[in-house]
Design an enzyme around this catalytic site. Structure first.
Site, short mmCIF file in Angstrom:
data_model
loop_
_atom_site.label_atom_id
_atom_site.label_comp_id
_atom_site.label_asym_id
_atom_site.label_seq_id
_atom_site.Cartn_x
_atom_site.Cartn_y
_atom_site.Cartn_z
N MET A 1 21.56 10.92 19.89
CA MET A 1 21.83 11.15 21.17
C MET A 1 22.80 10.27 22.18
SD MET A 1 20.90 13.90 21.69
CE MET A 1 20.11 15.32 20.42
N CYS A 2 22.87 10.59 22.90
CA CYS A 2 23.36 9.00 24.23
C CYS A 2 22.52 8.54 24.67
CB CYS A 2 24.54 10.00 24.84
SG CYS A 2 25.78 10.53 23.93
N ARG A 3 21.92 7.51 26.21
CA ARG A 3 21.21 7.39 27.03
C ARG A 3 21.85 7.26 27.99
NH1 ARG A 3 16.36 8.52 25.11
NH2 ARG A 3 18.04 9.86 24.85
#
Length: 260
Positions: A1-3
């Site tokens: 996942m990105c942030r």
């Protein structure tokens, strides 16, 4: 996942937002607290977009981990702005790792980011992609689910939809076509911001003259609120509104492979 994160408010330096807090976006790139859906670090690129006093936003994007970039600390220390959208990336297996694949994506005053993954990519979203102009498909920033999501949002903006509706319709249509997708989107024009919490965490901190939306709180100070799943936030520097998207979140259908 990105942030990812978005900020609107009084002038701050990029360093104050991205590097200095104890759980800053920099730290989230190598020590995120919440990577539901797969992945352990966000080392496949980063990007930041900010708004100068006049003209369109400026972007700085790289396909390397933010902690290895020799320029970002110096740039962040001397750049002050009232509006920011930034992200660190964990690429889905098989998707491009190039500068152009890193958020924020942009057109005119708009900046966009996606934290999540489109389930069943690319087959699940072919019918939705077919509704886009061919030129939009031929000129995607990169061959990634996030770039296509941006094309879907942008197409609605170009058609005259307000930003909240453009994001909401994109989330609901993709969720229907690809159940189990994680669709946390961020969209800003430097004056307003729209964010969805759909399959991943999103926190908000608002003061009398600022708003900060972030995948994870960047410190332990009071004032952070978690945005409920299946909700949309519309905000400017002084007002925050929340509404239900009206579609169920079913991220447990994900297989856990390295999503963004």
């Amino acid at each position: 996942m990105c942030r990812h994160l978005a900020y609107l408010g009084p002038p701050v330096t990029l360093r104050e937002l991205l590097l200095d807090p104890p759980h800053s976006l920099l730290r989230q790139s190598w020590a995120p607290r919440d990577m539901r859906g797969g992945g352990t670090i966000n080392a496949d690129g980063f990007g930041v977009g900010w708004y100068p006093d006049s003209g369109p936003p400026v972007r700085y994007r790289r396909a390397q981990p933010i902690w290895t970039d020799p320029t970002i600390a110096d740039l962040a220390a001397v750049t002050s702005t009232t509006a920011v959208l930034a992200a660190v990336r964990s690429a889905t297996v098989g998707m491009a790792v190039v500068d152009a694949a890193a958020a924020p994506f942009a057109e005119g005053r708009w900046l966009f980011s996606h934290n999540g993954v489109v389930r069943g990519w690319p087959d699940s979203i072919v019918p939705l992609a077919a509704e886009l102009p061919v030129r939009d498909l031929l000129t995607l920033d990169a061959t990634t689910d996030s770039a296509l999501l941006w094309a879907l949002v942008r197409h609605r903006l170009r058609a005259g939809l307000d930003p909240a509706r453009a994001v909401a319709e994109t989330v609901t249509s993709v969720a229907a076509a690809a159940p189990g997708s994680r669709l946390n989107l961020l969209l800003t024009d430097g004056r307003t911001v729209v964010a969805s919490a759909f399959g991943h965490a999103l926190s908000l901190r608002a003061t009398a003259d600022s708003v900060l939306l972030s995948s994870e709180p960047h410190d332990d100070e009071p004032g952070w609120r978690e945005v409920p799943q299946g909700h949309l936030v519309r905000a400017n520097a002084t007002e925050v509104h929340r509404q239900a998207l009206g579609v169920a979140v079913v991220p447990d259908q994900l297989d856990g492979r390295g999503s963004r």
